[in-house]
Design a protein around this motif. Sequence first.
Motif, PDB file in Angstrom:
ATOM      1  N   VAL A   1       0.836  -1.201   0.000  1.00  0.00           N
ATOM      2  CA  VAL A   1       0.000   0.000   0.000  1.00  0.00           C
ATOM      3  C   VAL A   1       0.869   1.247   0.000  1.00  0.00           C
ATOM      4  N   THR A   2       0.268   2.357  -0.412  1.00  0.00           N
ATOM      5  CA  THR A   2       0.925   3.656  -0.406  1.00  0.00           C
ATOM      6  C   THR A   2       0.907   4.214   1.010  1.00  0.00           C
TER       7      THR A   2
ATOM      8  N   ASP B   1      -0.697   6.634   2.115  1.00  0.00           N
ATOM      9  CA  ASP B   1      -2.065   6.977   2.511  1.00  0.00           C
ATOM     10  C   ASP B   1      -3.000   5.771   2.451  1.00  0.00           C
ATOM     11  N   ASN B   2      -2.400   4.556   2.497  1.00  0.00           N
ATOM     12  CA  ASN B   2      -3.138   3.299   2.656  1.00  0.00           C
ATOM     13  C   ASN B   2      -3.978   2.912   1.442  1.00  0.00           C
ATOM     14  N   LYS B   3      -3.548   3.315   0.248  1.00  0.00           N
ATOM     15  CA  LYS B   3      -4.194   2.867  -0.983  1.00  0.00           C
ATOM     16  C   LYS B   3      -3.353   1.755  -1.603  1.00  0.00           C
ATOM     17  N   GLU B   4      -4.033   0.782  -2.224  1.00  0.00           N
ATOM     18  CA  GLU B   4      -3.309  -0.345  -2.810  1.00  0.00           C
ATOM     19  C   GLU B   4      -2.432   0.106  -3.972  1.00  0.00           C
ATOM     20  N   ASN B   5      -1.204  -0.422  -3.997  1.00  0.00           N
ATOM     21  CA  ASN B   5      -0.345  -0.240  -5.152  1.00  0.00           C
ATOM     22  C   ASN B   5      -0.735  -1.228  -6.255  1.00  0.00           C
TER      23      ASN B   5
ATOM     24  N   SER C   1       0.521   3.365 -10.997  1.00  0.00           N
ATOM     25  CA  SER C   1      -0.940   3.415 -11.067  1.00  0.00           C
ATOM     26  C   SER C   1      -1.358   3.702 -12.500  1.00  0.00           C
TER      27      SER C   1
ATOM     28  N   THR D   1      -8.286  -5.421  -7.167  1.00  0.00           N
ATOM     29  CA  THR D   1      -6.846  -5.432  -6.932  1.00  0.00           C
ATOM     30  C   THR D   1      -6.179  -5.814  -8.235  1.00  0.00           C
TER      31      THR D   1
END
Length: 265
Positions: free
Chosen positions: A103-104, A106-110, A139, A148
């Motif tokens: 995750v990044t 800021d808790n977003k999936e890579n 992204s 995902t």
Amino acid sequence: MEAAKVFFRSNLRFLRNRKKYSQEHLAQLLGLTRSKYTALENGQTENPPLVDLIRLSEFFRIPVDYLLRQDLGRWSEYELRKLETGAKEYINGKNLRVLSITVTPDNKENMEYVPVKAKAGYAAGHADPEFLAALPKFSLPNLPAGGTYRMFPTTGDSMLPIPEGSDVVARYVQDWKTLKPDSLCIVILKGERDFVFKQVTLQGDGTVLLRSLNKNYAPYTVRVDEVLEIWQYVKHQTDKLPEAGTDLQEIRQLLLDVKKRVEKI
């Protein structure tokens, strides 16, 4: 509230004895030290690492939540064999099928990209956070929300007309039964094989039919329990321009033009 019972320790001992392995031999097969395996089986490891749980699950062909929460010593041999050969719950994802992600900040999936040099090691490292952390991340716009995604390189000409060397963007499939016959997918297989890009059909006998778009390649089947992950095709990227029209295409176009003229007469 009563605490949930955990049978991990006793299940390890039961499954090892069922295969008639010593602790030392099983540790070697799993790629663990004898002391580390002994600690797992004796309950000295309070919170076993996720990577070890997945490794044990794949080796014994038993879903992770069954290793943890089912007293397998009470199961019949028939029930165990049914579970090992691809039970319905494993196919549809109702059992725990763990997908490691990154995750990044800021808790977003890579979205990870698996370069060609890492292709052969993906099956072994797909659940290893350190392996995934080392992969390139990026992204892409306009991907459907809620999925995902991962990007995989392709090699060879088995999927022509998708060009050789394309990069395939694919979405992780949790419930394999949602796949329609001949769905284009990246399939991660156990063992030393690379992942494959094929048309996938889940069959009723516990096998998966893998078919190439290029008809020069014969289809083949693998057992469900040989499949680690399935990623469904979303789009692909290539640096190859489409080839110029062939003589047959030109002849087809001429015939269509003649047909239109005849229809106007």
